[in-house]
Write an enzyme that holds these catalytic residues in place. Structure first.
Site, PDB file in Angstrom:
ATOM      1  N   CYS A 247     -76.785  47.278  42.558  1.00 27.90           N
ATOM      2  CA  CYS A 247     -76.783  46.249  43.583  1.00 27.90           C
ATOM      3  C   CYS A 247     -75.976  45.402  43.885  1.00 27.90           C
ATOM      4  O   CYS A 247     -74.780  45.963  44.635  1.00 27.90           O
ATOM      5  CB  CYS A 247     -78.613  45.452  43.441  1.00 27.90           C
ATOM      6  SG  CYS A 247     -79.097  44.915  44.781  1.00 27.90           S
ATOM      7  N   HIS A 330     -82.093  50.351  43.136  1.00 25.39           N
ATOM      8  CA  HIS A 330     -82.451  49.753  41.651  1.00 25.39           C
ATOM      9  C   HIS A 330     -83.110  51.402  41.061  1.00 25.39           C
ATOM     10  O   HIS A 330     -84.372  51.533  41.149  1.00 25.39           O
ATOM     11  CB  HIS A 330     -83.487  48.698  41.862  1.00 25.39           C
ATOM     12  CG  HIS A 330     -83.038  47.444  42.133  1.00 25.39           C
ATOM     13  ND1 HIS A 330     -82.842  46.710  41.044  1.00 25.39           N
ATOM     14  CD2 HIS A 330     -82.714  46.921  43.333  1.00 25.39           C
ATOM     15  CE1 HIS A 330     -82.192  45.620  41.779  1.00 25.39           C
ATOM     16  NE2 HIS A 330     -82.143  45.433  43.057  1.00 25.39           N
ATOM     17  N   GLU A 332     -83.936  51.462  38.090  1.00 23.80           N
ATOM     18  CA  GLU A 332     -84.794  51.017  37.189  1.00 23.80           C
ATOM     19  C   GLU A 332     -86.235  50.729  38.029  1.00 23.80           C
ATOM     20  O   GLU A 332     -87.374  50.451  37.379  1.00 23.80           O
ATOM     21  CB  GLU A 332     -84.531  49.797  36.396  1.00 23.80           C
ATOM     22  CG  GLU A 332     -84.869  48.376  37.157  1.00 23.80           C
ATOM     23  CD  GLU A 332     -83.739  48.129  38.229  1.00 23.80           C
ATOM     24  OE1 GLU A 332     -83.927  47.228  39.044  1.00 23.80           O
ATOM     25  OE2 GLU A 332     -82.740  49.014  38.359  1.00 23.80           O
TER      26      GLU A 332
END
Length: 355
Positions: A247, A330, A332
């Site tokens: 990001c 992202h 995750e």
């Protein structure tokens, strides 16, 4: 209590307040995730912004001390169609109303969030104010103008102030914290990594002093062009150790490699963004939270590995010769799909691990 939401173009919404009384200012964006409001509220990347949830009912499973991405909520304000008054979850230990009051978050409900979202989509994300005070729209517009003139270092507000260590027996990873989500650290920890988290303004010498096997540049809030010290420091790390960006870290890494960024019209915020991986040929559904993107004008040493299927923006790249990988989205998730967890395995392999 009545509340107003006023955008900088003069558009106004009248609704009811929840949480703290008073005023909140910030850039108004919308998030399309249907669940995960706890993670969204506590995501450091939202510092300086007021989040509109497009899903109409928020708070139905309450709040707990587990599903969070930092130690407290980071949003400036919260905008919903309806807040749930009767939350239910076996882990929940505080109601939505109590949560927003405890953390002094000003919220507005009972407005047409679909209309607000379409307005932002058509005219772009813009600054706004939520107020429970009896003030005119003209007075509130003046406060928005005054707030826009203020210069704040959002990354400094969310980054750790001191280096800390999360012990593990695997590869040693240095994380440069621009506002790192806890889910990123948890995934590295679950993969056995020995993690050292550094303040955002740490020098290359400080990172290299621990002799890490890899360096991760985290997510965070704001405009990457406002952090010249950060991308100049990253330049000095190129080729020294394997590097992965996520990001904001992805954008800063891109600038360090000669790229340029630009602001998207209304950003990507949500858990349902399709991304094509040119290496595997697969399309992954991803979690995203960013208002800026890298231009696709790198030199021939950079290979674009991922693009956004919706608008063609750059979502990932790698270097032909240096151990560098980077993604805009992202991997995750939290909230969102976990399709892209493999990126962490690729990073650990690049750092000499066996994952």
């Amino acid at each position: 209590m009545k509340a107003k939401l006023v955008l900088e173009d003069g558009t106004a919404f009248i609704g009811n307040s929840f949480g703290a009384e008073g005023e909140a200012l910030g850039e108004v964006v919308f998030n399309t995730s249907m669940t995960g409001y706890e993670e969204i509220l506590t995501d450091p990347s939202y510092k300086g912004q007021m989040v509109t949830m497009t899903y109409p009912l928020i708070g139905n499973y309450g709040f707990n001390n587990i599903d969070k991405e930092s130690f407290k909520p980071q949003v400036n304000g919260f905008i919903v169609k309806e807040i749930c008054d009767a939350s239910s979850n076996w882990r929940g230990n505080i109601s939505p109303e109590e949560y927003f009051k405890e953390y002094n978050i000003v919220g507005i409900k009972d407005i047409d969030t679909r209309k607000l979202t379409k307005h932002i989509r058509n005219f772009g994300s813009m600054n706004g104010i939520i107020s429970t005070k009896d003030e005119s729209i003209e007075e509130l517009l003046n406060k928005i103008k005054e707030n826009k003139l203020l210069k704040t270092n959002l990354v400094k507000e969310v980054s750790t102030t001191e280096k800390y260590h999360i012990e593990g027996k695997g590869k040693k990873i240095a994380v440069l914290d621009f506002g790192v989500k806890q889910s990123i650290l948890r995934i590295l920890q679950n993969k056995g990594c020995d993690i050292y988290v550094f303040p955002y303004d740490s020098t290359p010498e400080e990172l290299l002093e621990i002799n890490p096997d890899g360096i991760l540049l985290s997510n965070g809030p704001g405009d990457p062009e406002d952090l010249p010290q950060a991308y100049e420091n990253i330049k000095k790390l190129l080729g020294k150790k394997p590097i992965m960006g996520i990001c904001l870290g992805h954008q800063l890494l891109g600038i360090a490699l000669g790229g340029k960024t630009y602001k998207l019209k209304f950003g990507h915020h949500g858990g349902n963004h399709p991304v094509k991986d040119f290496i595997t040929g697969k399309i992954y559904i991803t979690s995203q939270n960013h208002n800026y993107a890298l231009k696709n004008n790198f030199n021939s040493d950079i290979i674009i590995t991922h693009i956004n299927v919706n608008d063609g923006t750059v979502e990932g790249f790698k270097h032909k010769f240096l151990p560098i990988i980077s993604v805009q989205y992202h991997p995750e998730a939290a909230p969102g799909p976990q399709d892209s967890n493999y990126i962490f395995d690729d990073f650990i392999k690049m750092a000499g691990g066996n994952n």
